[in-house]
Scaffold this motif. Structure first.
Motif, PDB file in Angstrom:
ATOM      1  N   ARG A   8      44.762  59.919  47.260  1.00  0.00           N
ATOM      2  CA  ARG A   8      43.610  59.428  47.694  1.00  0.00           C
ATOM      3  C   ARG A   8      43.076  58.402  46.924  1.00  0.00           C
ATOM      4  N   SER A   9      43.442  58.504  45.819  1.00  0.00           N
ATOM      5  CA  SER A   9      43.079  57.351  44.501  1.00  0.00           C
ATOM      6  C   SER A   9      44.383  56.973  43.696  1.00  0.00           C
ATOM      7  N   LEU A  10      43.978  56.162  42.792  1.00  0.00           N
ATOM      8  CA  LEU A  10      45.236  55.788  41.836  1.00  0.00           C
ATOM      9  C   LEU A  10      45.357  56.913  40.797  1.00  0.00           C
ATOM     10  N   ASP A  11      44.175  57.234  40.393  1.00  0.00           N
ATOM     11  CA  ASP A  11      44.363  58.555  39.502  1.00  0.00           C
ATOM     12  C   ASP A  11      45.036  59.689  40.177  1.00  0.00           C
ATOM     13  N   GLN A  12      45.015  60.044  41.448  1.00  0.00           N
ATOM     14  CA  GLN A  12      45.603  60.985  41.945  1.00  0.00           C
ATOM     15  C   GLN A  12      47.254  60.783  42.311  1.00  0.00           C
ATOM     16  N   LYS A  50      36.422  49.433  49.229  1.00  0.00           N
ATOM     17  CA  LYS A  50      36.454  50.742  48.339  1.00  0.00           C
ATOM     18  C   LYS A  50      37.391  50.825  47.311  1.00  0.00           C
ATOM     19  N   ALA A  51      38.491  49.940  47.313  1.00  0.00           N
ATOM     20  CA  ALA A  51      39.596  49.776  46.331  1.00  0.00           C
ATOM     21  C   ALA A  51      39.096  49.571  44.958  1.00  0.00           C
ATOM     22  N   ARG A  77      40.233  50.420  36.265  1.00  0.00           N
ATOM     23  CA  ARG A  77      40.815  51.591  35.827  1.00  0.00           C
ATOM     24  C   ARG A  77      41.660  51.648  34.609  1.00  0.00           C
ATOM     25  N   LEU A 123      45.041  51.760  47.441  1.00  0.00           N
ATOM     26  CA  LEU A 123      44.414  52.462  46.049  1.00  0.00           C
ATOM     27  C   LEU A 123      43.806  51.724  45.003  1.00  0.00           C
ATOM     28  N   ALA A 124      44.433  50.256  44.784  1.00  0.00           N
ATOM     29  CA  ALA A 124      43.939  49.480  43.769  1.00  0.00           C
ATOM     30  C   ALA A 124      44.253  48.044  44.173  1.00  0.00           C
ATOM     31  N   ARG A 127      46.826  53.047  53.050  1.00  0.00           N
ATOM     32  CA  ARG A 127      45.698  53.088  52.006  1.00  0.00           C
ATOM     33  C   ARG A 127      45.860  52.292  50.963  1.00  0.00           C
TER      34      ARG A 127
END
Length: 328
Positions: free
Chosen positions: A142-146, A239-240, A246, A226-227, A224
């Motif tokens: 759900r995110s770039l980190d994930q 929201k990205a 990052r 992510l960035a 989705r």
């Protein structure tokens, strides 16, 4: 009595003066003296073509000569760049270029048919194309980190699509992968549409693409984001985070479009072209067109544009050499 060597010397001087009178610099005040051609590495309706044609219309009105768009797709832009390289340096042949043509290609194509430093003259940038790192809706990240954490757990198991070896989505993802220190498999397609459809179908898992291309799918949840490479005024990507937020750098303004001439084009012509392009970019309808393609207007003086191109070569060259990206 006139000697033969004096006649030859006089003839040589006359020939030199004739050549000077016929040179592009001597005719700079009369430019353009005939129709101007903009070479485009892409077919009718391609993204570069959609930028070139409205610009050609406005330059036609400003210059008083027809400005013709000639589509020369293929070979990573080498067909268009080779034609520009072979044209006279008189400002009557131009090309719509990206950072791939002026910066990346020497490090990707082993048999490049032109030298961007020796053969091409940057005239003016036109626009920046913001990019979004997207994944299909089946991906758990759900995110770039994930996503990066998942890639580290499963080295070589995740994959990403691109529009071909050496394309901006390929080069940029490889630069991101290198900075993140992860192993993600590359799946090249022949077109951006093919890459996008593969991610939507779940055959591949992620795609680093222009925000305008993926915006409808991000809105309806099929993809989705992510960035993004830089902030864009679009709620779909609100929201990205940017990649810089990052701590991934070198992606801001990483994909751009511009105009180049043949190296050696007189400075007076380059300066006038740059000024006319800058004026065209203030046109309200042109700004709307840029927005409809998800791009951000971008203009620099010719010298500043050339400096940016040179700085990008210095920064990205070592990275691209290390990555060893090869064309299809």
């Amino acid at each position: 009595m006139i000697r033969l060597q004096d006649i030859r010397r006089a003839a040589g001087c006359l020939a030199a003066l004739a050549a000077l009178a016929a040179s592009p610099s001597a005719r700079a005040d009369d430019w353009p003296a005939r129709p101007v051609t903009i070479l485009v590495n892409g077919g009718p309706g391609s993204l570069p073509d959609l930028f070139a044609r409205p610009l050609a219309e406005r330059l036609h009105r400003a210059l008083g000569q027809p400005v013709v768009v000639e589509n020369k797709p293929g070979a990573g832009g080498m067909l268009a760049m080779q034609q520009l390289k072979s044209a006279p340096a008189d400002g009557h042949t131009l090309a719509l270029v990206t950072n791939a043509h002026l910066v990346w290609n020497p490090y990707i194509f082993p048999a490049l048919t032109y030298d961007p430093v020796r053969d091409l003259q940057p005239v003016s940038p036109l626009a920046i194309i913001p990019m979004a790192l997207t994944v299909n809706d089946k991906m758990p990240a759900r995110s770039l980190d994930q996503l990066l954490a998942l890639a580290r757990e499963k080295p070589g198991k995740l994959n990403y699509a691109s529009s071909g070896n050496g394309s901006p989505p390929h080069v940029l993802f490889e630069m991101l992968r290198e900075q993140a220190g992860v192993d993600i498999m590359h799946v090249p397609f022949k077109t951006g549409t093919g890459a996008l459809n593969s991610v939507l179908a779940g055959d591949t898992e992620m795609y680093f693409a222009g925000t305008a291309l993926v915006e409808p799918m991000v809105k309806d949840g099929r993809l989705r984001a992510l960035a993004i490479s830089e902030a864009v005024p679009d709620a779909a990507f609100g929201k990205a985070p940017t990649l810089a937020e990052r701590n991934f750098h070198g992606f801001e303004g990483a994909v751009w479009l511009g105009i180049a001439a043949r190296a050696g084009t007189p400075d007076a012509i380059v300066q006038r072209l740059n000024a006319e392009i800058g004026r065209a970019q203030q046109d309200g309808a042109l700004k709307q067109m840029y927005a409809s393609h998800g791009s951000l207007p971008y203009h620099l003086a010719a010298a500043a544009f050339a400096q940016r191109v040179s700085a990008e070569r210095d920064a990205s060259g070592p990275v691209l050499r290390k990555l060893g990206i090869k064309p299809d």
